[in-house]
Design a protein around this motif. Structure first.
Motif, PDB file in Angstrom:
ATOM      1  N   GLU A 160       0.709  -1.158  -0.030  1.00 17.38           N
ATOM      2  CA  GLU A 160      -0.042   0.079  -0.020  1.00 17.38           C
ATOM      3  C   GLU A 160       1.007   1.241   0.213  1.00 17.38           C
ATOM      4  N   LEU A 161       2.013   1.088   0.211  1.00 11.88           N
ATOM      5  CA  LEU A 161       2.914   2.272   0.337  1.00 11.88           C
ATOM      6  C   LEU A 161       3.178   2.888  -1.043  1.00 11.88           C
ATOM      7  N   GLU A 162       3.359   4.255  -1.194  1.00 13.60           N
ATOM      8  CA  GLU A 162       3.391   4.863  -2.644  1.00 13.60           C
ATOM      9  C   GLU A 162       4.922   5.522  -2.356  1.00 13.60           C
ATOM     10  N   LEU A 163       5.852   4.825  -3.196  1.00 16.93           N
ATOM     11  CA  LEU A 163       7.123   5.671  -3.070  1.00 16.93           C
ATOM     12  C   LEU A 163       7.815   6.059  -4.376  1.00 16.93           C
ATOM     13  N   GLU A 164       8.019   7.039  -4.895  1.00 14.69           N
ATOM     14  CA  GLU A 164       8.526   7.481  -5.905  1.00 14.69           C
ATOM     15  C   GLU A 164       9.968   7.345  -6.241  1.00 14.69           C
ATOM     16  N   LYS A 165      10.319   6.596  -7.461  1.00 16.02           N
ATOM     17  CA  LYS A 165      11.827   6.479  -7.599  1.00 16.02           C
ATOM     18  C   LYS A 165      12.444   5.543  -6.807  1.00 16.02           C
ATOM     19  N   VAL A 166      11.697   4.805  -5.943  1.00 13.39           N
ATOM     20  CA  VAL A 166      12.238   3.836  -5.099  1.00 13.39           C
ATOM     21  C   VAL A 166      11.678   2.417  -5.173  1.00 13.39           C
ATOM     22  N   GLU A 167      12.393   1.359  -5.148  1.00 11.16           N
ATOM     23  CA  GLU A 167      11.780  -0.147  -5.226  1.00 11.16           C
ATOM     24  C   GLU A 167      11.985  -0.548  -3.952  1.00 11.16           C
ATOM     25  N   ILE A 168      11.036  -1.031  -3.216  1.00 10.89           N
ATOM     26  CA  ILE A 168      10.884  -1.721  -1.937  1.00 10.89           C
ATOM     27  C   ILE A 168      11.237  -3.115  -2.007  1.00 10.89           C
ATOM     28  N   LEU A 169      12.003  -3.556  -1.187  1.00 13.88           N
ATOM     29  CA  LEU A 169      12.858  -4.885  -1.377  1.00 13.88           C
ATOM     30  C   LEU A 169      12.398  -6.125  -0.534  1.00 13.88           C
ATOM     31  N   ILE A 170      11.168  -5.714   0.086  1.00 15.65           N
ATOM     32  CA  ILE A 170      10.918  -6.820   1.011  1.00 15.65           C
ATOM     33  C   ILE A 170       9.346  -7.115   0.443  1.00 15.65           C
ATOM     34  N   ASP A 171       8.853  -8.353   1.074  1.00 17.19           N
ATOM     35  CA  ASP A 171       7.617  -8.932   0.400  1.00 17.19           C
ATOM     36  C   ASP A 171       6.197  -7.979   0.568  1.00 17.19           C
ATOM     37  N   PRO A 172       5.649  -7.739  -0.490  1.00 16.42           N
ATOM     38  CA  PRO A 172       4.606  -6.527  -0.614  1.00 16.42           C
ATOM     39  C   PRO A 172       3.315  -6.999   0.436  1.00 16.42           C
ATOM     40  N   ASP A 173       3.287  -8.435   0.818  1.00 15.57           N
ATOM     41  CA  ASP A 173       2.359  -9.085   1.496  1.00 15.57           C
ATOM     42  C   ASP A 173       2.304  -8.656   3.259  1.00 15.57           C
ATOM     43  N   ARG A 174       3.713  -8.396   3.255  1.00 13.74           N
ATOM     44  CA  ARG A 174       4.041  -7.997   4.689  1.00 13.74           C
ATOM     45  C   ARG A 174       3.175  -7.283   5.571  1.00 13.74           C
ATOM     46  N   THR A 175       2.646  -7.303   6.692  1.00 11.85           N
ATOM     47  CA  THR A 175       1.850  -6.256   7.451  1.00 11.85           C
ATOM     48  C   THR A 175       2.929  -5.500   8.077  1.00 11.85           C
ATOM     49  N   MET A 176       2.542  -4.040   7.844  1.00  7.91           N
ATOM     50  CA  MET A 176       3.449  -3.081   8.453  1.00  7.91           C
ATOM     51  C   MET A 176       3.012  -2.647  10.079  1.00  7.91           C
ATOM     52  N   VAL A 177       1.557  -2.455  10.121  1.00  4.11           N
ATOM     53  CA  VAL A 177       1.016  -2.035  11.083  1.00  4.11           C
ATOM     54  C   VAL A 177      -0.454  -2.354  11.176  1.00  4.11           C
ATOM     55  N   THR A 178      -0.941  -2.614  12.470  1.00  2.08           N
ATOM     56  CA  THR A 178      -1.999  -3.139  12.751  1.00  2.08           C
ATOM     57  C   THR A 178      -2.983  -2.726  13.991  1.00  2.08           C
ATOM     58  N   VAL A 179      -3.965  -2.745  14.127  1.00  5.36           N
ATOM     59  CA  VAL A 179      -4.837  -2.298  15.299  1.00  5.36           C
ATOM     60  C   VAL A 179      -5.508  -3.517  15.779  1.00  5.36           C
ATOM     61  N   VAL A 180      -5.155  -3.974  16.881  1.00  3.82           N
ATOM     62  CA  VAL A 180      -5.928  -5.349  17.258  1.00  3.82           C
ATOM     63  C   VAL A 180      -6.951  -5.053  18.536  1.00  3.82           C
ATOM     64  N   PRO A 181      -7.652  -5.752  18.844  1.00  6.36           N
ATOM     65  CA  PRO A 181      -8.579  -5.686  20.050  1.00  6.36           C
ATOM     66  C   PRO A 181      -7.558  -5.964  21.358  1.00  6.36           C
ATOM     67  N   PRO A 182      -7.894  -5.278  22.296  1.00  8.36           N
ATOM     68  CA  PRO A 182      -7.051  -5.428  23.567  1.00  8.36           C
ATOM     69  C   PRO A 182      -6.690  -6.783  23.961  1.00  8.36           C
ATOM     70  N   THR A 183      -7.851  -7.610  23.882  1.00  4.87           N
ATOM     71  CA  THR A 183      -7.700  -8.937  24.471  1.00  4.87           C
ATOM     72  C   THR A 183      -6.625  -9.791  23.642  1.00  4.87           C
ATOM     73  N   ILE A 184      -6.463  -9.676  22.384  1.00  6.74           N
ATOM     74  CA  ILE A 184      -5.530 -10.149  21.718  1.00  6.74           C
ATOM     75  C   ILE A 184      -4.258  -9.682  21.913  1.00  6.74           C
ATOM     76  N   ALA A 185      -4.092  -8.497  22.040  1.00  6.47           N
ATOM     77  CA  ALA A 185      -2.670  -7.736  22.360  1.00  6.47           C
ATOM     78  C   ALA A 185      -2.346  -8.200  23.473  1.00  6.47           C
ATOM     79  N   LYS A 186      -2.965  -8.649  24.654  1.00  8.23           N
ATOM     80  CA  LYS A 186      -2.749  -8.807  26.138  1.00  8.23           C
ATOM     81  C   LYS A 186      -2.214 -10.203  26.158  1.00  8.23           C
ATOM     82  N   THR A 187      -3.019 -11.036  25.523  1.00  8.84           N
ATOM     83  CA  THR A 187      -2.659 -12.489  25.264  1.00  8.84           C
ATOM     84  C   THR A 187      -1.438 -12.813  24.682  1.00  8.84           C
ATOM     85  N   ALA A 188      -0.739 -11.903  23.893  1.00 11.04           N
ATOM     86  CA  ALA A 188       0.335 -12.123  22.896  1.00 11.04           C
ATOM     87  C   ALA A 188       1.485 -11.749  23.676  1.00 11.04           C
TER      88      ALA A 188
END
Length: 225
Positions: A160-188
């Motif tokens: 989803e990133l838009e960078l001009e004149k730059v090639e990103i060299l990591i897997d495009p499917d990787r999650t960068m950031v997410t918002v999870v319910p507090p119960t999931i965050a605590k059990t992790a």
């Protein structure tokens, strides 16, 4: 990225003793090298050098070096700092041309206050650095990701990133950031590491920062001091 301008003296001495003497005189020893150039020993006025780099947040910085009137373009590749007072002890510069293509890592900045956090979710920032490839003249200082509109369950991926004149060299499917319910965050997390609701939690540390890799770079002998 705007180049940082630095003025250096060319020095003839080298070694630990000479470097220590320079520091006592308020100078910072350094070295300049390139894939097709001989090493050049340098020194800088410590106060001017510290002021020039005070706002630099990574070593992926283009530097315009004035070495006794001889202008060179380089990457600030490494800074050695004093473990006690954080003052600069030594600097390495790698000579490049503006059109040269390199691979390197740049930091990711997450900005905004996510809607999902206000609703009780937890923001998990998973990727802190991106490996990219681009010309020296196109190096971005950082990548900015706005999380303001993220709700609980939302994620932002590399693709989803838009960078001009730059090639990103990591897997495009990787999650960068997410918002999870507090119960999931605590059990992790272990009990002693649980965060309060709404706080930022890092899911994984990621790899250690690496130095910029110049595609045409040949290994040089390191200069002590």
């Amino acid at each position: 990225m705007k180049a940082v301008e630095l003025t250096a003296n060319k020095r003839e001495t080298s070694g630990k003793g000479a470097a220590r003497k320079l520091r006592m005189q308020g100078r910072i020893p350094a070295v300049y090298y390139g894939s097709s150039e001989d090493n050049i020993s340098l020194d800088f006025d410590a106060k001017s050098f510290e002021q020039a780099i005070s706002k630099i947040q990574s070593t992926n910085v283009i530097v315009s070096l004035d070495i006794g009137g001889d202008k060179k373009t380089a990457l600030l590749k490494f800074l050695q700092r004093d473990p006690i007072d954080d003052s600069v002890l030594h600097a390495d510069f790698y000579g490049v041309s503006p059109e040269q293509e390199i691979t390197l890592r740049i930091p990711v900045r997450y900005v905004g206050s996510a809607i999902g956090v206000k609703d009780g979710g937890v923001l998990q920032m998973i990727i802190r650095e991106l490996e990219i490839s681009c010309k020296v003249s196109d190096i971005p200082e950082f990548v900015e990701v706005d999380v303001t509109d993220m709700q609980v369950g939302d994620s932002i991926h590399v693709e989803e990133l838009e960078l001009e004149k730059v090639e990103i060299l990591i897997d495009p499917d990787r999650t960068m950031v997410t918002v999870v319910p507090p119960t999931i965050a605590k059990t992790a997390l272990p009990e002693e590491e649980e965060e309060e609701e709404g706080e930022v939690v890092e899911e994984e540390e990621g790899e250690e920062p690496t130095e910029p890799e110049v595609i045409t770079e040949k290994k040089k002998e390191e200069e002590e001091g």
